[in-house]
Design a protein around this motif. Structure first.
Motif, PDB file in Angstrom:
ATOM      1  N   GLU A   1     -57.047  77.478  61.392  1.00  0.00           N
ATOM      2  CA  GLU A   1     -56.933  76.099  60.938  1.00  0.00           C
ATOM      3  C   GLU A   1     -58.186  75.284  61.222  1.00  0.00           C
TER       4      GLU A   1
ATOM      5  N   VAL B   1     -61.525  63.807  64.238  1.00  0.00           N
ATOM      6  CA  VAL B   1     -60.359  64.271  63.488  1.00  0.00           C
ATOM      7  C   VAL B   1     -59.156  63.428  63.877  1.00  0.00           C
TER       8      VAL B   1
ATOM      9  N   ARG C   1     -51.391  69.190  63.699  1.00  0.00           N
ATOM     10  CA  ARG C   1     -51.106  70.197  62.665  1.00  0.00           C
ATOM     11  C   ARG C   1     -51.885  71.480  62.911  1.00  0.00           C
TER      12      ARG C   1
ATOM     13  N   GLU D   1     -53.802  65.360  62.366  1.00  0.00           N
ATOM     14  CA  GLU D   1     -54.455  66.587  61.917  1.00  0.00           C
ATOM     15  C   GLU D   1     -54.645  67.560  63.072  1.00  0.00           C
TER      16      GLU D   1
END
Length: 674
Positions: free
Chosen positions: A107, A273, A280, A277
């Protein structure tokens, strides 16, 4: 009326005083006091008087000296600790579990792609690659702008008096660069005070300002011998890009330097960021928590509270007590504790950020924030880790015996962790204090701590010198001491002592069917998607219901002080509280004698001033009245000729007038007028 007479008489007696002189008062005290010694001074002969006077003075001095020691001991507010053992049903602790790796590499890889390419190329140069395996032959150019924000450098210490800074990346690899190298001044700071060996180099670097030659030369060529490859790897931190105000943090191992550099660079990238996010990109509860059992009751990932931890990403807390009552443990023993099976997905770790693999866990009180980096422990993959818990309850005394706080309301540092609705702890205070100093000095907040309102996280683009500022602040003893002095321990605390044991899990005989079942339950797949490198089993339980309470109590109380003072007074002088009252009485009488003497002196001074105005005796009232009507009573100036006596008899002198007959006065009138 009788009350008024009594008060008037009492006032007259008070104004008269004790009726002694100082000498008479002292003799009266020595003759009547119950304290041993003073009586002998006035009743013995001259020689014994001197001896008893010396002994009385000596023992009185010893009494006052001992009293001073006792009072000073009492005012030091010392405490004694007592240990007691109890037995009761206890609340099960809050259990926080995290992955040692904060994000899934799959990710977060797009964000760290350039950073990974830079560190891979740098490691190839550091490890002396062959010409065919050099990063110079890579098709895609490196992002040297990202590298130059916080670069890694090599320190050549062949000449220890004149070390040379070697840039790892160089645009022109010619020997001319070495000849035209420019010298600069730099601060070289070391994480180890001892010398260390890196690539065959033995040498020491002090934590002092050292003159170094900074060149843009490559490391030694590939055909050099091992003894000639003597370098140290360091992180170069500057106040701003292109500045000569730099510090070099070297390490005892290149692995430490690479990890530190990668953390600084990734912190700058991840700070931009958004929080949702980052959540996640972390490990989700349904993927990480494969099985859960508390006592005889089944549980799952929904029984855990998710929080985001900057060091470990998504963390999950069991029995935190925020939204519901904390769970009680029904019985001690492994069968009545918490059993978990976790999947840490080690194959998706960030290679340069997380060098340790496993689960990070911590036991703590309900409604308290988990500081896993300081108080957490690791559970190793491929093992069953059993944790037996014993409880210690700490009870500290407050002010003035210790500088502890009940809830942090009297601490001058603003608790930045209050946004989690957690209770006060000294760890939260120290980190909040550091973050406040970071914001004040560096102009931005560090990514690892909560932010005050209206402040943004540090990054290389908006704050080019943040890493230099952060490193200086972290190593500042002065700033650290300010935070230590500002923060306070909690008066009541609960600590969990753990006994840890481990065994391989699953065994070779059972791993096939266990992995098949767990893979099917998680992925609904008949294929095995798990292995022992990512599976952890945890057993957390109370070893016993006995708990220890370590409480503080005052070592000296007012009762101890009074008994000690009386004991010393009675031992050295045979006195008691009544003797002290007698001593107080003589002090009061001495004060009254002093007041009366002062009043008498003032009256005498007033009379002397009146005599100075009238050479003769002061005239009476009747004389002053008749002086205005009868010339015979006029005072003649000194030296004037005497006048002949005038005929007639002068009127009588009336010093007072009575406005009522004598027979109307009562028998107590004389007493009232006194």
């Amino acid at each position: 009326m009788n009350l008024k007479k009594y008060l008037v008489r009492a006032l007259h007696r008070l104004q008269k005083g004790p009726g002694y002189t100082y000498k008479e008062l002292l003799v009266w005290y020595c003759d009547n006091t119950n304290t041993h010694g003073p009586k002998r001074i006035i009743k013995e002969g001259p020689k014994k008087k001197l001896i008893w006077f010396f002994l009385t003075l000596l023992f009185a001095s010893l009494v006052f000296w001992q009293w001073g020691i006792l009072i000073n001991t009492y005012l030091s507010y010392n405490v004694t600790s007592s240990l007691s053992i109890g037995f009761k049903t206890m609340k099960f602790p809050a259990v926080t579990i995290c992955n040692a790796n904060p994000f899934k590499y799959s990710e977060v890889k797009p964000l760290l792609k350039e950073l990974d390419r830079l560190i891979e190329a740098a490691l190839e140069r550091i490890l002396q690659p062959t010409p065919g395996n050099s990063t110079e032959n890579m098709s895609l150019p490196l992002d040297l702008e990202l590298w130059n924000q916080i670069p890694l450098v090599l320190i050549d210490e062949h000449d220890k008096d004149n070390p040379i800074i070697l840039d790892i990346f160089e645009t022109d690899q010619t020997a001319v660069d070495n000849e035209n190298a420019t010298e600069s001044r730099a601060n070289v700071s070391s994480d180890t005070a001892e010398g260390h060996q890196l690539y065959g180099m033995n040498g020491t670097m002090d934590n002092e300002t050292t003159e170094v030659n900074q060149t843009t030369a490559t490391p030694a060529p590939a055909n050099t011998t091992l003894e000639e490859k003597k370098y140290k790897l360091a992180v170069k931190l500057c106040s701003h890009q292109g500045s000569e105000n730099c510090t070099y943090r070297n390490f005892s191992s290149a692995a430490q330097a690479v990890t530190e550099w990668y953390i600084l660079q990734s912190t700058s990238i991840l700070s931009k960021v958004p929080l949702h996010e980052r959540i996640r990109m972390g490990y989700q509860a349904e993927d990480m928590i494969l099985a859960c059992l508390y006592g005889a009751e089944p549980c799952n990932y929904k029984n855990f509270t998710q929080i985001y931890h900057p060091d470990h990403g998504n963390c999950y807390i069991f029995n935190w007590g925020m939204d519901e009552e904390a769970l009680n443990s029904s019985n001690p023993g492994a069968e009545f504790g918490l059993k978990l099976i976790l999947d840490i997905s080690q194959q998706d770790y960030i290679p340069y950020l997380s060098s340790a693999a496993g689960a990070r866990l911590m036991l703590h009180q309900q409604k308290s924030f988990p500081f896993l980096k300081d108080q957490g422990i690791y559970a190793m993959a491929g093992t069953e880790t059993s944790i037996g818990v014993l409880v210690d309850e700490l009870e500290r005394m407050g002010y003035p015996y210790s500088d502890c706080t009940l809830n942090g309301s009297d601490v001058p540092v603003k608790n930045l962790y209050s946004q989690y609705n957690t209770s006060y702890s000294i760890q939260a205070c120290l980190r909040s204090c550091f973050q406040n100093h970071m914001v004040e000095i560096c102009g931005c907040g560090h990514y690892m701590f909560p932010l005050p309102e209206g402040v943004s996280y540090c990054n290389n683009e908006d704050n080019p010198g943040w890493a230099y500022c952060y490193s200086s602040l972290r190593s500042s003893i002065k700033q650290r001491q300010i935070c230590i002095d500002s923060c306070k321990e909690t008066c009541n605390d609960t600590q969990y002592k753990m006994t840890i044991s481990m065994a391989d899990w699953p065994s070779e005989a059972s791993e096939d069917w266990i992995f098949h079942i767990l893979s099917y339950e998680r992925d609904m797949s008949t294929n095995v998607t798990l292995d022992r490198n990512g599976i952890i089993k945890l057993n957390i339980y109370f070893q016993e219901y006995n708990y220890r309470t370590i409480s503080e109590s005052a070592a000296t109380t007012i009762v101890w002080l009074l008994s000690s003072l009386g004991g010393q007074f009675g031992f050295w002088m045979g006195g008691s509280v009544l003797c002290l009252i007698e001593f107080g009485e003589i002090i009061i009488d001495s004060l009254w004698i002093t007041v009366i003497n002062i009043i008498s002196w003032c009256k005498g001074l007033k009379q002397r001033r009146a005599r100075a105005r009238y050479p003769d005796a002061p005239p009476t009232v009747s004389e002053l009245v008749e002086a205005h009507t009868n010339l015979g009573f006029q005072h003649e100036p000194v030296g004037a000729p005497a006048l002949p006596p005038e005929p007639g008899t002068p009127p009588p002198n009336y010093d007072s007038l009575r406005v009522q007959p004598l027979d109307t006065l009562g028998p107590d009138s004389d007493a009232d007028t006194e």
